[in-house]
Design a protein around this motif. Structure first.
Motif, PDB file in Angstrom:
ATOM      1  N   VAL A 115       0.864  -1.189   0.000  1.00 29.83           N
ATOM      2  CA  VAL A 115       0.000   0.000   0.000  1.00 29.83           C
ATOM      3  C   VAL A 115       0.897   1.233   0.000  1.00 29.83           C
ATOM      4  O   VAL A 115       1.771   1.360   0.866  1.00 29.83           O
ATOM      5  CB  VAL A 115      -0.916   0.017   1.245  1.00 29.83           C
ATOM      6  N   GLU A 116       0.693   2.114  -0.967  1.00 27.68           N
ATOM      7  CA  GLU A 116       1.485   3.345  -1.015  1.00 27.68           C
ATOM      8  C   GLU A 116       0.916   4.382  -0.048  1.00 27.68           C
ATOM      9  O   GLU A 116      -0.308   4.500   0.093  1.00 27.68           O
ATOM     10  CB  GLU A 116       1.472   3.922  -2.429  1.00 27.68           C
ATOM     11  N   VAL A 117       1.805   5.112   0.598  1.00 32.52           N
ATOM     12  CA  VAL A 117       1.394   6.162   1.539  1.00 32.52           C
ATOM     13  C   VAL A 117       2.114   7.453   1.137  1.00 32.52           C
ATOM     14  O   VAL A 117       3.344   7.460   1.022  1.00 32.52           O
ATOM     15  CB  VAL A 117       1.755   5.764   2.991  1.00 32.52           C
ATOM     16  N   VAL A 118       1.332   8.494   0.904  1.00 31.84           N
ATOM     17  CA  VAL A 118       1.903   9.759   0.421  1.00 31.84           C
ATOM     18  C   VAL A 118       1.544  10.877   1.394  1.00 31.84           C
ATOM     19  O   VAL A 118       0.401  10.975   1.856  1.00 31.84           O
ATOM     20  CB  VAL A 118       1.345  10.091  -0.984  1.00 31.84           C
ATOM     21  N   LEU A 119       2.534  11.705   1.698  1.00 34.49           N
ATOM     22  CA  LEU A 119       2.297  12.872   2.550  1.00 34.49           C
ATOM     23  C   LEU A 119       1.886  14.048   1.662  1.00 34.49           C
ATOM     24  O   LEU A 119       2.732  14.790   1.169  1.00 34.49           O
ATOM     25  CB  LEU A 119       3.577  13.202   3.329  1.00 34.49           C
ATOM     26  N   ASP A 120       0.576  14.176   1.453  1.00 36.32           N
ATOM     27  CA  ASP A 120       0.092  15.330   0.684  1.00 36.32           C
ATOM     28  C   ASP A 120      -0.505  16.342   1.671  1.00 36.32           C
ATOM     29  O   ASP A 120      -0.450  16.142   2.892  1.00 36.32           O
ATOM     30  CB  ASP A 120      -0.919  14.896  -0.395  1.00 36.32           C
ATOM     31  N   ALA A 121      -1.073  17.422   1.138  1.00 40.22           N
ATOM     32  CA  ALA A 121      -1.554  18.490   2.024  1.00 40.22           C
ATOM     33  C   ALA A 121      -2.600  17.969   3.010  1.00 40.22           C
ATOM     34  O   ALA A 121      -2.569  18.292   4.206  1.00 40.22           O
ATOM     35  CB  ALA A 121      -2.127  19.631   1.181  1.00 40.22           C
ATOM     36  N   GLU A 122      -3.505  17.132   2.530  1.00 39.81           N
ATOM     37  CA  GLU A 122      -4.578  16.640   3.399  1.00 39.81           C
ATOM     38  C   GLU A 122      -4.030  15.694   4.476  1.00 39.81           C
ATOM     39  O   GLU A 122      -4.366  15.805   5.660  1.00 39.81           O
ATOM     40  CB  GLU A 122      -5.626  15.914   2.536  1.00 39.81           C
ATOM     41  N   SER A 123      -3.171  14.746   4.059  1.00 36.86           N
ATOM     42  CA  SER A 123      -2.652  13.790   5.046  1.00 36.86           C
ATOM     43  C   SER A 123      -1.701  14.493   6.025  1.00 36.86           C
ATOM     44  O   SER A 123      -1.583  14.088   7.177  1.00 36.86           O
ATOM     45  CB  SER A 123      -1.972  12.608   4.358  1.00 36.86           C
ATOM     46  N   GLU A 124      -1.055  15.562   5.555  1.00 40.62           N
ATOM     47  CA  GLU A 124      -0.179  16.308   6.463  1.00 40.62           C
ATOM     48  C   GLU A 124      -1.005  17.004   7.554  1.00 40.62           C
ATOM     49  O   GLU A 124      -0.617  17.024   8.717  1.00 40.62           O
ATOM     50  CB  GLU A 124       0.648  17.322   5.663  1.00 40.62           C
ATOM     51  N   ARG A 125      -2.153  17.539   7.148  1.00 41.61           N
ATOM     52  CA  ARG A 125      -3.045  18.149   8.157  1.00 41.61           C
ATOM     53  C   ARG A 125      -3.515  17.087   9.146  1.00 41.61           C
ATOM     54  O   ARG A 125      -3.589  17.307  10.347  1.00 41.61           O
ATOM     55  CB  ARG A 125      -4.262  18.788   7.475  1.00 41.61           C
ATOM     56  N   GLU A 126      -3.831  15.904   8.627  1.00 46.12           N
ATOM     57  CA  GLU A 126      -4.347  14.836   9.483  1.00 46.12           C
ATOM     58  C   GLU A 126      -3.290  14.386  10.499  1.00 46.12           C
ATOM     59  O   GLU A 126      -3.571  14.297  11.696  1.00 46.12           O
ATOM     60  CB  GLU A 126      -4.790  13.650   8.606  1.00 46.12           C
ATOM     61  N   ILE A 127      -2.069  14.134  10.040  1.00 53.32           N
ATOM     62  CA  ILE A 127      -1.048  13.649  10.981  1.00 53.32           C
ATOM     63  C   ILE A 127      -0.651  14.754  11.955  1.00 53.32           C
ATOM     64  O   ILE A 127      -0.383  14.498  13.125  1.00 53.32           O
ATOM     65  CB  ILE A 127       0.178  13.057  10.227  1.00 53.32           C
ATOM     66  N   SER A 128      -0.704  15.995  11.469  1.00 51.45           N
ATOM     67  CA  SER A 128      -0.381  17.111  12.353  1.00 51.45           C
ATOM     68  C   SER A 128      -1.390  17.190  13.504  1.00 51.45           C
ATOM     69  O   SER A 128      -1.021  17.416  14.666  1.00 51.45           O
ATOM     70  CB  SER A 128      -0.394  18.385  11.509  1.00 51.45           C
ATOM     71  N   SER A 129      -2.658  16.978  13.205  1.00 50.56           N
ATOM     72  CA  SER A 129      -3.653  17.053  14.275  1.00 50.56           C
ATOM     73  C   SER A 129      -3.544  15.844  15.209  1.00 50.56           C
ATOM     74  O   SER A 129      -3.807  15.944  16.410  1.00 50.56           O
ATOM     75  CB  SER A 129      -5.068  17.206  13.709  1.00 50.56           C
ATOM     76  N   VAL A 130      -3.116  14.697  14.687  1.00 52.53           N
ATOM     77  CA  VAL A 130      -2.902  13.529  15.553  1.00 52.53           C
ATOM     78  C   VAL A 130      -1.741  13.803  16.516  1.00 52.53           C
ATOM     79  O   VAL A 130      -1.815  13.478  17.701  1.00 52.53           O
ATOM     80  CB  VAL A 130      -2.624  12.260  14.699  1.00 52.53           C
ATOM     81  N   ILE A 131      -0.685  14.422  16.024  1.00 51.13           N
ATOM     82  CA  ILE A 131       0.468  14.735  16.883  1.00 51.13           C
ATOM     83  C   ILE A 131       0.022  15.641  18.040  1.00 51.13           C
ATOM     84  O   ILE A 131       0.382  15.411  19.202  1.00 51.13           O
ATOM     85  CB  ILE A 131       1.581  15.405  16.045  1.00 51.13           C
ATOM     86  N   LYS A 132      -0.795  16.647  17.721  1.00 47.76           N
ATOM     87  CA  LYS A 132      -1.283  17.555  18.782  1.00 47.76           C
ATOM     88  C   LYS A 132      -2.176  16.805  19.761  1.00 47.76           C
ATOM     89  O   LYS A 132      -2.112  17.003  20.971  1.00 47.76           O
ATOM     90  CB  LYS A 132      -2.067  18.713  18.161  1.00 47.76           C
ATOM     91  N   ALA A 133      -3.030  15.926  19.209  1.00 52.31           N
ATOM     92  CA  ALA A 133      -3.953  15.175  20.065  1.00 52.31           C
ATOM     93  C   ALA A 133      -3.184  14.253  21.018  1.00 52.31           C
ATOM     94  O   ALA A 133      -3.574  14.068  22.174  1.00 52.31           O
ATOM     95  CB  ALA A 133      -4.921  14.361  19.196  1.00 52.31           C
ATOM     96  N   ILE A 134      -2.096  13.668  20.538  1.00 53.68           N
ATOM     97  CA  ILE A 134      -1.283  12.798  21.403  1.00 53.68           C
ATOM     98  C   ILE A 134      -0.664  13.616  22.540  1.00 53.68           C
ATOM     99  O   ILE A 134      -0.661  13.187  23.701  1.00 53.68           O
ATOM    100  CB  ILE A 134      -0.187  12.083  20.567  1.00 53.68           C
TER     101      ILE A 134
END
Ligand code: SF4
Length: 163
Positions: A115-134
């Motif tokens: 499965v390919e995983v790409v850091l695009d604008a949307e996924s970057e926003r998503e992981i950024s909010s997960v980091i804050k939530a953690i």
């Protein structure tokens, strides 16, 4: 940033576990799923000479990097969302902390699946909010109460939560 790849993975499995790990509370026994995963990874890498895990700052542990592609090997795709977010965190960390733009591939050798995983604008926003939530989660004074999830029966903290 207090998050690391392991915490991002568990954030998508169980929030209580993230808090326990974030506070350095060790389970009594090793998680059998993690040990099993390591043995799958070492079997996979017998095919490669460069069988060296790359540990960056104790924040990310990369199974294999070929050019600008990071390959993360997993036993099964059962926890696909968690695996994707963990790999996104690796890509995010490399970009923002090391200045390296990379792509990701999740490999499930036993399922012959990638499965390919790409850091695009949307996924970057998503992981950024997960980091804050953690960070917010770990800053709580006490852990969230246990909630039964399908991972509980294999979880190293199960005696602490359920006995
Ligand atoms: S046993 Fe279940 S509730 Fe407790 S930490 Fe593990 S996954 Fe979370």
């Amino acid at each position: 940033m207090v998050a690391n790849g392991t915490l991002v993975w568990y954030y998508h499995i169980c929030k209580r576990q993230v808090w326990l790990m974030g506070h350095g509370i060790e389970p009594e026994h090793e998680n059998p799923l993690m040990a099993e995963g390591r043995s799958i990874t070492s079997l996979f890498f017998r095919r490669y000479e460069e069988n060296k895990e790359i540990n960056l700052d104790n924040r990310i542990k990369i199974d294999l990097m070929r050019g600008n592609v990071i390959v993360e090997v997993k036993k099964s795709s059962k926890f696909l969302k968690a695996a994707k977010m963990q790999l996104l965190f690796y890509l995010y960390y490399l970009k923002h902390e090391k200045g390296v733009e990379a792509k990701g591939v999740l490999s499930f050798p036993e399922e012959r699946r990638r499965v390919e995983v790409v850091l695009d604008a949307e996924s970057e926003r998503e992981i950024s909010s997960v980091i804050k939530a953690i960070e917010n989660l770990i800053n709580l004074p006490s852990p969230p109460p246990p909630v039964k999830v399908r991972y509980c029966r294999r979880c190293a903290y199960r005696e602490m939560c359920w006995s």
